[in-house]
Write a protein that holds these residues in place. Structure first.
Motif, short mmCIF file in Angstrom:
data_model
loop_
_atom_site.label_atom_id
_atom_site.label_comp_id
_atom_site.label_asym_id
_atom_site.label_seq_id
_atom_site.Cartn_x
_atom_site.Cartn_y
_atom_site.Cartn_z
N ARG A 60 49.96 41.78 3.42
CA ARG A 60 48.56 41.92 2.97
C ARG A 60 47.92 43.13 3.64
NH1 ARG A 60 44.62 39.14 0.59
NH2 ARG A 60 45.92 37.32 0.22
N TRP A 64 46.41 46.47 1.79
CA TRP A 64 45.05 46.96 2.04
C TRP A 64 45.08 48.42 2.46
CZ3 TRP A 64 41.52 45.81 6.76
CH2 TRP A 64 40.20 46.16 6.45
N THR A 81 45.47 48.27 10.11
CA THR A 81 44.92 47.36 9.11
C THR A 81 45.32 45.92 9.42
OG1 THR A 81 46.80 47.84 7.64
CG2 THR A 81 44.76 49.08 7.28
N LEU A 85 42.73 43.02 9.94
CA LEU A 85 42.84 41.84 9.09
C LEU A 85 42.87 40.56 9.90
CD1 LEU A 85 43.47 40.86 6.09
CD2 LEU A 85 45.86 40.83 6.81
N GLU A 100 35.51 39.11 6.32
CA GLU A 100 35.68 40.25 5.43
C GLU A 100 34.88 41.45 5.93
OE1 GLU A 100 37.97 39.51 3.79
OE2 GLU A 100 37.85 37.41 3.21
N THR A 121 37.00 48.06 -1.11
CA THR A 121 38.44 47.77 -1.18
C THR A 121 38.71 46.28 -0.93
OG1 THR A 121 38.81 48.27 1.18
CG2 THR A 121 39.00 50.10 -0.38
N VAL A 122 37.92 45.68 -0.03
CA VAL A 122 38.11 44.25 0.27
C VAL A 122 37.77 43.40 -0.95
CG1 VAL A 122 37.24 42.31 1.62
CG2 VAL A 122 37.77 44.46 2.75
N GLU A 125 40.44 43.78 -3.50
CA GLU A 125 41.59 43.02 -3.05
C GLU A 125 41.41 41.53 -3.33
OE1 GLU A 125 44.11 43.02 1.09
OE2 GLU A 125 41.96 42.64 1.17
#
Length: 338
Positions: A60, A64, A81, A85, A100, A121-122, A125
């Motif tokens: 994941r 990202w 990342t 995360l 988030e 982007t989150v 995703e």
């Protein structure tokens, strides 16, 4: 991450609800039963579940990274990342959905990236995850249609649902139209105001993040990773299921249904899906012939393995981010002196 009084109240209320649901579910489950289940379970398969789940978090983070690096000259690494995360998942254990924003804040701190673009982007995703979740639910429906139909009849009155849609849909559409009109009028009337300009700048960066998937270089890798993430979710559940005597005989499609119900439970606005995950997983396992206690024990083992991963990797990630911040601060001070 600092919280104001209102946010702390929300945290306390949410956590209280989660704890109450968990207590209500497990007040009749004896500790001896849980310990017996752990003794009978295969530690090899539980370990495999933890291992593959950890790889899922890394995958994941890699996905990202692909989104973030679309418009960057200086690319960031998967390790950064991943740290961001896992810090986000750790924050989610305290404040639902705040993770988030927290993971975007980590990359702002370590790599000076804009939070607004990262949020885009989150959300992209998460939207793709929702799309895949709906696809998985559809596959589960095809494979376990009789179970789905039985649950729908027990839980939902289709006639009442149809009447509710007919009654409230016009009001909902009208409210959405009114909000858009009001929003357009405010942005046009006060377009030169500082707050409006900041909001417009935020939305431009936000939309840039949303569009990043169409400009990325490794789109095939992005979509393959998205598929892989859900395969890993399934394997995480499957390995624990075959490692426990009570669930070892469940069919692959039955375990898919368990995964679907667990995923729905994780969406609930409580810390880490505490209570809701356990309730839905135990409920669906009872449909497949397990006792209520057996279903609850399976749910707590699966969930606890995930919590263990998040806490360990989250704390390590916090330490890694803190170390980066300490190293980068002297460098920034040196640049100011020059």
């Amino acid at each position: 991450m600092r919280l104001n009084i209102k946010q702390w109240i929300q945290v306390v209320i949410s956590l209280s609800v989660a704890i109450w649901i968990f207590w209500f579910l497990y007040k009749d489950v004896k500790m001896e039963s849980l310990l017996d289940a752990l003794q009978q379970a295969s530690l090899f398969w539980i370990g495999m579940s933890i291992l593959v789940s950890t790889f899922g978090f890394w995958l994941r983070a890699w996905r990202w990274k692909l989104l973030i690096n679309t418009d960057l000259e200086k690319k960031i690494t998967t390790s950064k990342t991943f740290w961001a995360l896992m810090v986000g998942y750790l924050v989610n254990m305290l404040v639902p959905r705040a993770g988030e924003v927290a993971r975007c804040g980590v990359l702002k701190k370590t790599d000076k990236l804009q939070v607004s673009k990262l949020l885009g982007t989150v959300i992209l995703e998460r939207s793709i995850d929702l799309l895949f979740m709906l696809l998985v639910i559809f596959v589960a429906f095809v494979l376990e249609r009789e179970v789905f139909v039985g649950l729908a009849k027990d839980l939902i009155s289709l006639d009442s649902l149809k009447l509710a849609v007919q009654e409230y849909l016009p009001l909902l559409v009208g409210a959405i139209v009114l909000i858009f009109i009001l929003f357009y009028w405010i942005t046009r009337r006060y377009r030169d105001h500082g707050i409006v300009k900041k909001f417009q700048h935020f939305m431009r960066e936000f939309l840039t993040g949303l569009k990043s998937v169409s400009r990325m270089d490794r789109r095939a890798g992005f979509w393959l990773a998205s598929i892989g993430i859900w395969i890993i979710y399934y394997l995480m559940m499957y390995f624990i299921a075959i490692g426990m005597p009570n669930t070892a005989n469940l069919s692959p499609s039955s375990i898919l249904m368990v995964m679907v119900m667990g995923s729905i439970g994780m969406i609930a606005p409580v810390q880490g899906g505490i209570g809701t995950f356990h309730a839905l997983v135990a409920f669906i396992l009872m449909t497949y012939g397990l006792s209520e206690e057996e279903g609850k024990i399976f749910a707590v083992i699966v969930h606890s393995s995930q919590v263990l991963i998040v806490i360990i990797t989250g704390v390590i990630s916090l330490l890694a981010v803190a170390k980066i911040s300490v190293i980068s601060k002297p460098e920034q001070d040196g640049l100011r002196i020059k």
